[in-house]
Design a protein around this motif. Structure first.
Motif, PDB file in Angstrom:
ATOM      1  N   UNK A  26      52.024  36.664  35.487  1.00 42.09           N
ATOM      2  CA  UNK A  26      52.279  37.307  34.198  1.00 42.09           C
ATOM      3  C   UNK A  26      52.019  36.331  33.050  1.00 42.09           C
ATOM      4  N   UNK A  27      51.244  36.793  32.090  1.00 37.77           N
ATOM      5  CA  UNK A  27      50.866  36.014  30.904  1.00 37.77           C
ATOM      6  C   UNK A  27      50.082  34.752  31.275  1.00 37.77           C
ATOM      7  N   UNK A  28      49.311  34.849  32.367  1.00 40.59           N
ATOM      8  CA  UNK A  28      48.511  33.715  32.812  1.00 40.59           C
ATOM      9  C   UNK A  28      47.011  33.966  32.670  1.00 40.59           C
ATOM     10  N   UNK A  29      46.641  35.003  31.939  1.00 42.53           N
ATOM     11  CA  UNK A  29      45.230  35.251  31.692  1.00 42.53           C
ATOM     12  C   UNK A  29      44.451  35.690  32.911  1.00 42.53           C
ATOM     13  N   UNK A  30      45.054  36.515  33.771  1.00 46.80           N
ATOM     14  CA  UNK A  30      44.373  36.993  34.967  1.00 46.80           C
ATOM     15  C   UNK A  30      43.178  37.878  34.610  1.00 46.80           C
ATOM     16  N   UNK A  31      42.157  37.857  35.435  1.00 44.73           N
ATOM     17  CA  UNK A  31      41.024  38.752  35.262  1.00 44.73           C
ATOM     18  C   UNK A  31      41.483  40.191  35.509  1.00 44.73           C
ATOM     19  N   UNK A  32      41.024  41.099  34.669  1.00 42.70           N
ATOM     20  CA  UNK A  32      41.421  42.507  34.752  1.00 42.70           C
ATOM     21  C   UNK A  32      40.229  43.336  35.203  1.00 42.70           C
ATOM     22  N   UNK A  33      40.432  44.148  36.234  1.00 41.94           N
ATOM     23  CA  UNK A  33      39.403  45.052  36.734  1.00 41.94           C
ATOM     24  C   UNK A  33      39.818  46.488  36.419  1.00 41.94           C
ATOM     25  N   UNK A  34      38.855  47.416  36.465  1.00 43.37           N
ATOM     26  CA  UNK A  34      39.166  48.831  36.311  1.00 43.37           C
ATOM     27  C   UNK A  34      38.839  49.556  37.602  1.00 43.37           C
ATOM     28  N   UNK A  35      39.576  50.665  37.832  1.00 48.66           N
ATOM     29  CA  UNK A  35      39.365  51.459  39.038  1.00 48.66           C
ATOM     30  C   UNK A  35      38.660  52.770  38.676  1.00 48.66           C
TER      31      UNK A  35
END
Length: 263
Positions: A26-35
């Motif tokens: 959380x709040x670590x700048x993870x890569x975000x994908x979409x489904x």
């Protein structure tokens, strides 16, 4: 496992273990994908948290079915036997926006009916747990609001309306603000249901077909806290129902009228 109290303890342990994995990202700048759409997002934290929840469950419930939002787990709740319904991060859109309104949800189900549930929200330091003896928040017993006047109610629309159903989203908001004192939208269905159970909200509603991982645990919490949960027809809500209307029971018919007015 046969004892419901044991299942409550396991649900809480598993949800806590998964929430700890989610909290690390959380709040670590993870890569975000979409489904399936621009706002249907997922991160590696979702998948890792679900795996951790399953690991914890499998230590004691080896043969039980697993229903989970991510990866290849079942997507429907079996009507017979024991199963577990998991949402590793309910409120992922909040999670990726650095908003703390998200939870790791685990429900134990027997023959289609929940018997234990835990929603753990580490960013809020809140743990909702429900079992045969009722619903607790951080270990303290809670119950639904005692309000009966709709004009004093705070009500939340829940579950997401897709872009081709935004007229229904607007209808839901209009129906709420016309009938009740105020409206909230949290972007996390399980947390919303927990807040109804704890008396923070008087009700929540949707006309869509909700996924079991977004609802089963929270529905059980509302009921165990003395509330009412039905489908759009006013019948007892099940994991395969159309729509969802949850309330403190003080003016459930008014909540139903609001939900039915969505077109």
């Amino acid at each position: 496992m046969t004892d419901e109290i044991d299942r409550v303890a396991l649900a809480e342990r598993a949800a806590t273990a998964g929430s700890e994995v989610a909290a690390e990202g959380f709040r670590q700048g993870l890569a975000v994908e979409t489904k399936d759409g621009k706002t249907d997002v997922v991160t590696e934290a979702d998948r890792n948290a679900q795996r951790r929840v399953i690991e914890e469950i499998r230590e004691e419930a080896i043969e039980d079915a697993i229903v989970g939002e991510e990866e290849d787990e079942l997507k429907e709740v079996p009507d017979s036997g024991d199963s577990w319904v998991i949402d590793p991060i309910d409120g992922t859109n909040n999670y990726v926006r650095d908003l703390p309104l998200w939870t790791t949800s685990v429900a134990a189900v027997r023959d289609g009916e929940p018997v234990a549930a835990a929603n753990i929200s580490p960013a809020l330091d809140e743990a909702f747990v429900a079992g045969p003896e009722g619903t607790t928040l951080n270990g303290n017993s809670v119950s639904v609001s005692e309000k009966t006047d709709p004009e004093t109610f705070a009500v939340a629309p829940t579950i997401w309306w897709d872009f081709d159903h935004r007229d229904e989203y607007a209808d839901a908001c209009e129906a709420i603000v016309e009938r009740f004192g105020d409206m909230r939208r949290l972007g996390c269905a399980q947390l919303t249901l927990g807040m109804v159970a704890a008396g923070m909200l008087e009700g929540t509603l949707t006309n869509v077909d909700p996924n079991p991982w977004d609802t089963v645990a929270g529905v059980y919490m509302v009921r165990q806290a003395g509330g009412t949960v039905t489908d759009l027809e006013g019948n007892r809500w099940r994991h395969d129902s159309t729509g969802l209307v949850a309330s403190n029971g003080g003016a459930h018919e008014e909540l139903l009228a609001a939900a039915r007015s969505i077109e």
